[in-house]
Design an enzyme around this catalytic site. Structure first.
Site, PDB file in Angstrom:
ATOM      1  N   GLN A   1      39.589  42.582  32.957  1.00 57.64           N
ATOM      2  CA  GLN A   1      41.031  42.764  32.777  1.00 57.64           C
ATOM      3  C   GLN A   1      41.381  44.255  32.739  1.00 57.64           C
ATOM      4  OE1 GLN A   1      43.416  40.237  32.674  1.00 57.64           O
ATOM      5  NE2 GLN A   1      44.906  41.903  32.721  1.00 57.64           N
TER       6      GLN A   1
ATOM      7  N   LYS B   1      45.038  33.054  31.355  1.00 54.93           N
ATOM      8  CA  LYS B   1      44.080  32.722  32.426  1.00 54.93           C
ATOM      9  C   LYS B   1      43.061  31.696  31.924  1.00 54.93           C
ATOM     10  CE  LYS B   1      44.735  37.206  34.669  1.00 54.93           C
ATOM     11  NZ  LYS B   1      44.255  38.587  34.844  1.00 54.93           N
TER      12      LYS B   1
ATOM     13  N   ASP C   1      39.162  38.672  41.630  1.00 53.06           N
ATOM     14  CA  ASP C   1      40.389  39.470  41.642  1.00 53.06           C
ATOM     15  C   ASP C   1      40.598  40.118  43.010  1.00 53.06           C
ATOM     16  OD1 ASP C   1      41.981  39.354  39.394  1.00 53.06           O
ATOM     17  OD2 ASP C   1      40.851  40.881  38.285  1.00 53.06           O
TER      18      ASP C   1
END
Ligand code: NAD
Length: 298
Positions: free
Chosen positions: A97, A53, A120
């Protein structure tokens, strides 16, 4: 004729588009979008995902910050880190994460993120807005799948859609997005899960089959209708002595036997996977642009 839905190819196109937009922002005197990622502990797969990412951010001209925290960090200290990112005007969006260590309550973490920076798309405000068809950040994998359908001109309106798997990050949002009055959307959706009786009867009548259960090569040719669109979300490591790394990546669909029956199908790897990071970049760009528009309003 079967057509491949290539996330590898589409993600390249979208990355170029995002790059162009960053160049335009900078030309207009704005700063580049800034994504931060929190990584707790040093789980191998999470390291790989976050590393990728961050690399992709660099590739499109974003700023990125990786915040590494020890595996034994307290929940309170993690929530404090999140509060700091929420309040930091330089950060446009951030992610935590997953998975997190067991002593940390993932729901508390999700709720602590400012929904305007929740790139997200996991915060209930974003999930709720998605369910009501309001502008929001879509979760990355479903957003990527919607892009694959839209940009390949896959017709969804009025189709029978079956989703296998009801996770918060894939199956449930896919079932909502495909049932909304949108393009893509307007499907009649059935959401199947581990308690579904007679899964075969459902899958056999699916015009669009979205498979996200995490069981390698679970979907076989007999389960699929002739001419169906098959979206394979699964990624499982299957031991394979002929590979240098000792395993291969398998989807949830037995590609070789299912593909000949399909009108469209996503391969694994190179299908849904590459679109997930692309979606994160699109969400971060959107977060930065949203912030600029709030600032210009005041
Ligand atoms: P999960 O692992 O949280 O849940 C699996 C779901 O499948 C559950 O809802 C369960 O009810 C259902 N299920 C399990 N066995 C079943 C059965 N026999 N019949 C019907 N339903 C059954 O799901 P997830 O987090 O969405 O992950 C699914 C897969 O997708 C995994 O392989 C994961 O690695 C992969 N994934 C890929 C991406 C990507 O970027 N391509 C992103 C997220 C997840």
């Amino acid at each position: 004729m079967m057509q491949l839905l290539s996330g590898k190819a589409l993600s390249k196109v979208i990355i170029e588009e995002v790059k162009e937009e960053v160049i335009a922002l900078i030309a207009a005197g704005k700063k580049p979008p800034h994504l931060a990622a929190i990584l707790v502990g040093n789980d191998g797969a999470s390291e790989t995902y976050v590393g990728h990412k961050v690399k992709m951010c660099e590739q499109v001209g974003f700023q990125s910050s990786l915040i590494r925290l020890a595996a034994d960090i307290s929940e309170a200290a993690l929530l404090e880190e999140i509060a700091q990112l929420n309040n930091n005007p330089d950060i446009d969006g951030f992610i935590v994460q997953l998975p997190l260590p067991k002593h940390i309550d993932v729901d508390k973490v999700t709720l602590a993120i400012d929904y305007r920076k929740d790139v997200d798309g996991f915060h209930p405000i974003n999930m709720g807005k998605m369910a009501q068809n309001m502008p929001c950040f879509l979760p990355a994998t479903p957003y990527g799948i919607m892009q694959l359908l839209e940009r390949n001109g896959v017709e969804t309106s009025g189709k029978e859609c079956v989703v296998i798997g009801r996770s918060n990050i894939v199956g449930t949002p896919m079932s909502i997005l495909l049932s909304r009055n949108n393009q893509p959307g307007n499907c009649t959706v059935t959401l199947c899960h581990s308690r579904t009786k007679d899964l075969l009867a459902h899958t056999q009548r699916a015009d669009i089959l979205v498979v996200a259960l995490g069981k390698a090569e679970f979907v076989t040719a007999d389960m699929v209708k002739e001419g169906a669109v098959v979206i394979d979300v699964g990624i499982t490591r299957v031991p394979d002595a002929s590979k240098k790394r000792g395993y291969r990546l398998a989807g949830d669909v037995k590609f070789d036997e299912v593909a000949p029956k399909c009108s469209f199908i996503t391969p694994v790897p190179g299908g849904v996977g590459p679109m997930t990071v692309t979606s994160l970049l699109m969400n971060t760009l959107k977060a930065a642009k949203n912030k600029i528009s709030y600032q210009e309003e005041v």
